[in-house]
Design a protein around this motif. Structure first.
Motif, PDB file in Angstrom:
ATOM      1  N   ALA A  63      -3.070  -2.743  -5.282  1.00  0.00           N
ATOM      2  CA  ALA A  63      -2.621  -1.430  -5.774  1.00  0.00           C
ATOM      3  C   ALA A  63      -2.288  -0.502  -4.609  1.00  0.00           C
ATOM      4  CB  ALA A  63      -3.704  -0.810  -6.658  1.00  0.00           C
ATOM      5  N   VAL A  64      -3.134  -0.510  -3.574  1.00  0.00           N
ATOM      6  CA  VAL A  64      -2.875   0.305  -2.386  1.00  0.00           C
ATOM      7  C   VAL A  64      -1.596  -0.149  -1.697  1.00  0.00           C
ATOM      8  CG1 VAL A  64      -3.722   0.850  -0.070  1.00  0.00           C
ATOM      9  CG2 VAL A  64      -5.290   0.912  -2.008  1.00  0.00           C
ATOM     10  N   PHE A  65      -1.429  -1.468  -1.592  1.00  0.00           N
ATOM     11  CA  PHE A  65      -0.232  -2.037  -0.948  1.00  0.00           C
ATOM     12  C   PHE A  65       1.043  -1.598  -1.673  1.00  0.00           C
ATOM     13  CE2 PHE A  65       2.812  -5.618  -0.643  1.00  0.00           C
ATOM     14  CZ  PHE A  65       3.004  -5.630   0.734  1.00  0.00           C
ATOM     15  N   LEU A  66       1.035  -1.677  -2.991  1.00  0.00           N
ATOM     16  CA  LEU A  66       2.209  -1.275  -3.773  1.00  0.00           C
ATOM     17  C   LEU A  66       2.468   0.221  -3.641  1.00  0.00           C
ATOM     18  CD1 LEU A  66       1.599  -3.405  -7.013  1.00  0.00           C
ATOM     19  CD2 LEU A  66       3.225  -3.867  -5.153  1.00  0.00           C
ATOM     20  N   ASP A  67       1.382   0.999  -3.552  1.00  0.00           N
ATOM     21  CA  ASP A  67       1.537   2.446  -3.385  1.00  0.00           C
ATOM     22  C   ASP A  67       2.145   2.776  -2.021  1.00  0.00           C
ATOM     23  OD1 ASP A  67       0.979   5.188  -4.391  1.00  0.00           O
ATOM     24  OD2 ASP A  67      -0.329   5.263  -2.635  1.00  0.00           O
ATOM     25  N   VAL A  68       1.740   2.043  -0.995  1.00  0.00           N
ATOM     26  CA  VAL A  68       2.283   2.262   0.353  1.00  0.00           C
ATOM     27  C   VAL A  68       3.758   1.891   0.398  1.00  0.00           C
ATOM     28  CG1 VAL A  68       2.187   1.444   2.749  1.00  0.00           C
ATOM     29  CG2 VAL A  68       0.075   2.053   1.559  1.00  0.00           C
ATOM     30  N   LEU A  69       4.128   0.820  -0.309  1.00  0.00           N
ATOM     31  CA  LEU A  69       5.541   0.427  -0.341  1.00  0.00           C
ATOM     32  C   LEU A  69       6.427   1.514  -0.939  1.00  0.00           C
ATOM     33  CD1 LEU A  69       5.451  -3.360  -1.366  1.00  0.00           C
ATOM     34  CD2 LEU A  69       5.733  -2.377   0.908  1.00  0.00           C
ATOM     35  N   LYS A  70       5.821   2.373  -1.758  1.00  0.00           N
ATOM     36  CA  LYS A  70       6.577   3.493  -2.332  1.00  0.00           C
ATOM     37  C   LYS A  70       6.723   4.650  -1.345  1.00  0.00           C
ATOM     38  CE  LYS A  70       4.918   2.500  -7.022  1.00  0.00           C
ATOM     39  NZ  LYS A  70       4.075   2.999  -8.147  1.00  0.00           N
ATOM     40  N   GLY A  71       6.104   4.491  -0.161  1.00  0.00           N
ATOM     41  CA  GLY A  71       6.208   5.537   0.861  1.00  0.00           C
ATOM     42  C   GLY A  71       5.012   6.454   0.939  1.00  0.00           C
ATOM     43  N   ASN A  72       3.931   6.135   0.223  1.00  0.00           N
ATOM     44  CA  ASN A  72       2.742   6.994   0.223  1.00  0.00           C
ATOM     45  C   ASN A  72       1.767   6.538   1.307  1.00  0.00           C
ATOM     46  OD1 ASN A  72       3.670   8.455  -2.059  1.00  0.00           O
ATOM     47  ND2 ASN A  72       2.958   6.802  -3.390  1.00  0.00           N
ATOM     48  N   VAL A  73       1.781   7.216   2.435  1.00  0.00           N
ATOM     49  CA  VAL A  73       0.908   6.921   3.566  1.00  0.00           C
ATOM     50  C   VAL A  73      -0.192   7.966   3.620  1.00  0.00           C
ATOM     51  CG1 VAL A  73       0.796   6.698   6.081  1.00  0.00           C
ATOM     52  CG2 VAL A  73       2.762   5.810   4.843  1.00  0.00           C
TER      53      VAL A  73
END
Length: 651
Positions: A51-61
């Motif tokens: 879930a974190v990985f997919l969120d980061v792929l959306k640009g959320n750092v």
């Protein structure tokens, strides 16, 4: 605290909860609920990581503090998370491989008296590694760094009744302390010159500090960043088993096989690789450190691969293969190809985990026999183990289409474009090792699974495939080893890592590599005309010829090689050197301090000497205690004379 911040906390705390329950309540809940509990928490960890990985792929750092541990002046020592493309990728790899190892352990450790304790340790190890990769400051990085070292000590010596296991875990612990000493000095220099341990603040100040020098040796000025980066890399040399601090990893095979897959495939040994990639804003500003990394990586890659070709213990072959592959990653770091290093870290985690777990499956079937000379013909008895391991072997050898091909070829091409001192040497080592890798990998496969059975009759009668809890992780990981390489385009040539990795334009070998990249299919088609492809094919063919077509030839070659074989078999005598120099030196120093310092100086001079002075003085004074008045009068006159002399001379 936002929902995502809660998820960041949940990912490392889930395996910690499983470790505490299995470790503290293992005897109460029993073996079954111990593995159910830890695996359930690992599923939560994997789900959270994805879930974190997919969120980061959306640009959320995310980069923020969770807890302030201590404040000293203007310096804050905090626990915090840096969640970006680099850390999110590591979170998925670490948690996924750890989950597979947890499931595999059910079959491998069945019936072991330390069953619950083992599950507690591997969950605790996962927590430590996740804290390391998620950290946003050097303090937390050091905590995770030392924690994985401590738990690896417990895991390598898990079977503590074996003297060899105790020797191996002490060796691993001591060698890692050498590297960690350099690592701690590097962090100390960071605090002195940057005034903070926060990554973002340190990276922002790096260009200013790059102009400063420090006098390490009197009369010799060093660039501060060169000193910091080399010291930090010394820590990586210990943790990621780089020459000359590599000696602990082969001996650590004394631990249970699941540990070999967990520690030596995806987690602990890759911590050093991850750390250097994380510190790319620092390393990019010091070519001295990059050249040093190139040379160390080249030596490790080639010389450890050579040792692998003479090993007969199935786990040790894979262990030396790990050393060599870690050398490839280190070469990539030195060539500023950090994305290629992380990409190879990911593909290696999958195919090396299959090789380690497959070796464990073979060891189970062989009643814990590990000598490949006593195996052979296992293909018909263990088809699932064989086919999963053959996929991993093809990936390890760099055969086009398999994951290892994409990542390894990217590293070789990247170092070919590098212009730093040491790049030529590293390129030679990387290319030469391609042949050796193909050879030792398929030597293992042919000796173990092909040819005539060489085990005793009783073992052969009881050969069978391992249970599903062993083979299921093998199948899943083998599929990952096959397909992971197809992500090369976005990971290397896209903007996948964003600002997580920084590369200066003059060091950007990935950009040069991208200019020649013609797509995945084009890369495979082009590889047929390149030297690495033919070297890999030649290594596989040589292994087939020596161990299938002409099985008497290896012994003749061994006898003809003579001293060369002995040098490789004894691992270049490095263990003997360290034993003589450090262990023997410490014993000699101890004997010297004992015989001279303790016996002669402390006992002989201070203790017994004081007693002799007191006894001698008492013997002299006793002569005046005779009972005769004239003796006392004479003594008084002498005393008065001495006092008057002191008074006269003093005034």
């Amino acid at each position: 605290m936002t929902e995502m911040q809660k998820l960041y906390l949940l990912v490392p705390l889930a395996p910690l909860a499983g470790a505490l329950i299995a470790g503290l309540l293992g005897r109460v809940i029993g073996p079954s609920w111990s593995h159910r509990t830890t695996i359930a928490f690992m599923l939560v960890c994997v789900g959270g990581s994805i879930a974190v990985f997919l969120d980061v792929l959306k640009g959320n750092v995310y980069n923020g503090s969770v807890y302030t541990w201590m404040t000293a002046g203007d310096t804050r020592f905090e626990v915090g998370f840096l969640i970006d493309q680099l850390s999110a990728t590591m979170m998925v790899v670490v948690s996924f491989v750890s989950l597979m190892v947890h499931i595999y352990t059910i079959g491998y450790m069945h019936g072991d008296p330390g069953y619950q304790r083992f599950f507690s340790y591997i969950s605790l190890f996962t927590f430590s590694m996740l804290m390391l990769v998620m950290s946003n400051n050097f303090l937390q990085l050091f905590f995770g760094w030392e924690a994985v070292g401590l738990v690896s000590y417990l895991l390598i010596g898990f079977w503590y009744t074996r003297p060899s296991a105790i020797y191996a875990n002490l060796k691993a612990f001591l060698v890692n302390r050498v590297g960690d000493f350099g690592f701690l000095l590097g962090i100390g220099l960071v605090l002195v010159y940057f005034g903070t341990l926060d990554y973002a603040a340190v990276f922002a100040q790096a260009p200013e500090v790059a102009a400063q020098t420090v006098e390490i040796i009197p009369g010799s000025q060093w660039a501060v960043l060169s000193a910091i980066c080399i010291l930090l890399f010394v820590g990586a040399m210990g943790k990621s088993a780089q020459f000359p601090l590599h000696v602990w990893l082969p001996d650590s095979m004394e631990g249970p096989t699941p540990i070999s897959a967990l520690i030596h495939a995806a987690t602990m040994v890759t911590a050093g690789i991850f750390m250097v990639a994380r510190m790319s804003p620092l390393f990019e500003l010091t070519e001295t450190a990059l050249s040093f990394i190139l040379v160390i990586g080249g030596i490790t890659t080639l010389f450890m691969a050579l040792v692998a070709i003479v090993q007969n213990d199935i786990k040790r072959v894979v262990a030396y293969s790990t050393l060599s592959q870690l050398g490839y990653m280190t070469i990539a770091l030195g060539a500023s190809a950090y994305p290629a290093a992380i990409f190879h870290l990911m593909t290696h985690a999958f195919f090396k985990a299959v090789l380690f777990l497959g070796a464990g499956s073979v060891i189970i079937a062989m009643h814990h026999e590990q000598d490949m000379r006593k195996m052979g013909g296992l293909k018909k008895y263990m088809p699932i183990t064989y086919w999963t391991m053959i996929m991993a072997a093809l990936a390890s050898a760099g055969v086009p289409g398999f994951s290892g091909f994409f990542s390894k070829d990217a590293i070789i091409e990247a170092v070919h474009f590098a212009t730093l001192p040491g790049a030529g040497f590293a390129y030679f080592c990387a290319v030469t090792t391609v042949f050796i890798t193909g050879f030792y990998t398929f030597r293992l496969m042919f000796m173990t699974f092909h040819g005539k059975p060489r085990m005793d009759h009783h073992t052969e009668e009881h050969l069978h495939e391992s249970p599903w809890v062993v083979t299921l992780p093998l199948v899943i990981l083998a599929m990952a080893a096959l397909g992971a390489g197809w992500f090369i385009a976005p990971m290397l040539f896209g903007d996948y890592f964003g600002n997580a990795i920084q590369i200066l334009p003059e060091h950007d070998t990935i950009a040069k590599l991208e200019a020649e990249f013609q797509g995945i299919v084009g890369m495979m088609a082009h590889s047929v005309a390149t030297l690495p492809f033919w070297l890999s094919s030649g290594g596989i063919f040589a292994a087939w010829y020596l161990y299938i077509a002409n099985t008497r030839l290896p012994e003749k070659i061994r006898q003809a090689a003579g001293p060369l074989y002995t040098v490789l078999d004894r691992k270049y005598f490095i263990d003997e050197l360290y034993s003589w120099l450090f262990a023997g030196g410490a014993r000699a120093l101890g004997r010297g301090l004992w015989k001279f310092g303790d016996v002669r100086v402390i006992d002989g001079f201070f203790v017994n000497g004081t007693a002799r002075v007191v006894a001698g003085t008492a013997l002299l004074i006793r002569r005046f205690q005779s009972g005769y008045i004239y003796h006392y009068a004479f003594t008084m006159i002498v005393g008065v004379f001495a006092l008057m002399s002191l008074w006269l001379f003093g005034s």
